[in-house]
Design a protein around this motif. Structure first.
Motif, short mmCIF file in Angstrom:
data_model
loop_
_atom_site.label_atom_id
_atom_site.label_comp_id
_atom_site.label_asym_id
_atom_site.label_seq_id
_atom_site.Cartn_x
_atom_site.Cartn_y
_atom_site.Cartn_z
N GLU A 1 0.83 -1.20 0.00
CA GLU A 1 0.00 0.00 0.00
C GLU A 1 0.87 1.26 0.00
N LYS A 2 1.90 1.28 0.83
CA LYS A 2 2.78 2.45 0.90
C LYS A 2 3.46 2.70 -0.44
N VAL A 3 3.93 1.65 -1.08
CA VAL A 3 4.60 1.80 -2.38
C VAL A 3 3.62 2.38 -3.40
N ILE A 4 2.42 1.84 -3.44
CA ILE A 4 1.42 2.32 -4.41
C ILE A 4 1.03 3.78 -4.11
N VAL A 5 0.87 4.12 -2.86
CA VAL A 5 0.55 5.51 -2.49
C VAL A 5 1.67 6.43 -2.93
N ASP A 6 2.91 6.05 -2.64
CA ASP A 6 4.06 6.88 -3.04
C ASP A 6 4.12 7.04 -4.56
N MET A 7 3.90 5.94 -5.29
CA MET A 7 3.94 6.02 -6.75
C MET A 7 2.82 6.92 -7.27
N THR A 8 1.64 6.79 -6.68
CA THR A 8 0.50 7.60 -7.11
C THR A 8 0.77 9.08 -6.83
N ASN A 9 1.38 9.37 -5.69
CA ASN A 9 1.69 10.76 -5.36
C ASN A 9 2.69 11.36 -6.34
N THR A 10 3.65 10.56 -6.83
CA THR A 10 4.59 11.10 -7.83
C THR A 10 3.85 11.42 -9.12
N CYS A 11 2.83 10.66 -9.40
CA CYS A 11 2.04 10.90 -10.61
C CYS A 11 1.23 12.20 -10.46
N ILE A 12 0.68 12.39 -9.27
CA ILE A 12 -0.12 13.60 -9.02
C ILE A 12 0.74 14.85 -9.16
N GLN A 13 2.00 14.75 -8.74
CA GLN A 13 2.90 15.91 -8.78
C GLN A 13 3.54 16.12 -10.14
N ASN A 14 3.33 15.20 -11.05
CA ASN A 14 3.93 15.29 -12.38
C ASN A 14 3.16 16.28 -13.25
N ASP A 15 3.90 17.20 -13.86
CA ASP A 15 3.27 18.19 -14.75
C ASP A 15 3.46 17.86 -16.23
N ASP A 16 4.25 16.84 -16.53
CA ASP A 16 4.55 16.49 -17.91
C ASP A 16 3.54 15.45 -18.40
N PRO A 17 2.61 15.85 -19.31
CA PRO A 17 1.59 14.91 -19.79
C PRO A 17 2.15 13.78 -20.65
N THR A 18 3.40 13.89 -21.09
CA THR A 18 3.99 12.85 -21.93
C THR A 18 4.84 11.87 -21.12
N TYR A 19 4.91 12.07 -19.82
CA TYR A 19 5.74 11.24 -18.96
C TYR A 19 4.89 10.71 -17.79
N CYS A 20 5.04 9.44 -17.51
CA CYS A 20 4.33 8.85 -16.38
C CYS A 20 5.33 8.22 -15.43
N PRO A 21 5.49 8.78 -14.24
CA PRO A 21 6.46 8.24 -13.29
C PRO A 21 6.14 6.80 -12.85
N ILE A 22 4.88 6.43 -12.85
CA ILE A 22 4.54 5.06 -12.45
C ILE A 22 5.04 4.08 -13.51
N ILE A 23 4.77 4.38 -14.77
CA ILE A 23 5.25 3.53 -15.87
C ILE A 23 6.76 3.47 -15.84
N ASP A 24 7.41 4.60 -15.62
CA ASP A 24 8.87 4.65 -15.56
C ASP A 24 9.39 3.78 -14.40
N ALA A 25 8.75 3.83 -13.28
CA ALA A 25 9.17 3.04 -12.11
C ALA A 25 8.99 1.54 -12.35
N LEU A 26 8.03 1.17 -13.15
CA LEU A 26 7.77 -0.25 -13.42
C LEU A 26 8.70 -0.84 -14.47
N LYS A 27 9.39 0.03 -15.21
CA LYS A 27 10.28 -0.47 -16.28
C LYS A 27 11.54 -1.06 -15.71
#
Length: 125
Positions: free
Chosen positions: A99-125
């Protein structure tokens, strides 16, 4: 005394589930009379209720079979229950970490301003 169909209906089980428990040795299949259907008594109905409740608590069929063979030996039942509790607590701990990992990943996505980049997808690669 009930036929397997009526027993299954009264316990909200599938007939095939009861047959499976028979094959697995959790319950004994009644003998079939020369003419007619097998009749299941209250003892078997009680065993099926026991199995259903134990499954709802997370016990495996192997553990349930073991519980059923303990003949009210409370020390053995307690030991098995404590082992099950340790497994459950470990799973809860694992889920809390997840749960903590998913919350942290989701929060990085919320803070992302670049519509062409997804931090969650990047973290899963």
């Amino acid at each position: 005394m009930k036929t397997i169909g009526k027993l299954a209906q009264s316990l909200n089980l599938n007939v095939e589930t009861i047959r499976f428990y028979e094959r697995e040795g959790l319950i004994t299949q009644p003998t079939k009379p020369i003419s007619g259907y097998r009749q299941y008594d209250e003892t078997i109905a009680g065993q099926l209720r026991f199995i259903t409740k134990a499954k709802m608590l997370g016990f495996t069929l192997k553990e349930i079979k073991s519980l059923m063979s303990m003949d009210n030996d409370c020390a053995k039942v307690e030991l098995l229950s404590r082992q099950k509790l340790a497994i459950i607590r470990e799973k809860i701990s694992d889920l809390q970490r997840l749960e903590k990992v998913i919350v942290d990943m989701t929060n990085t996505c919320i803070q992302n301003d670049d519509p062409t980049y997804c931090p969650i997808i990047d973290a899963l690669k």
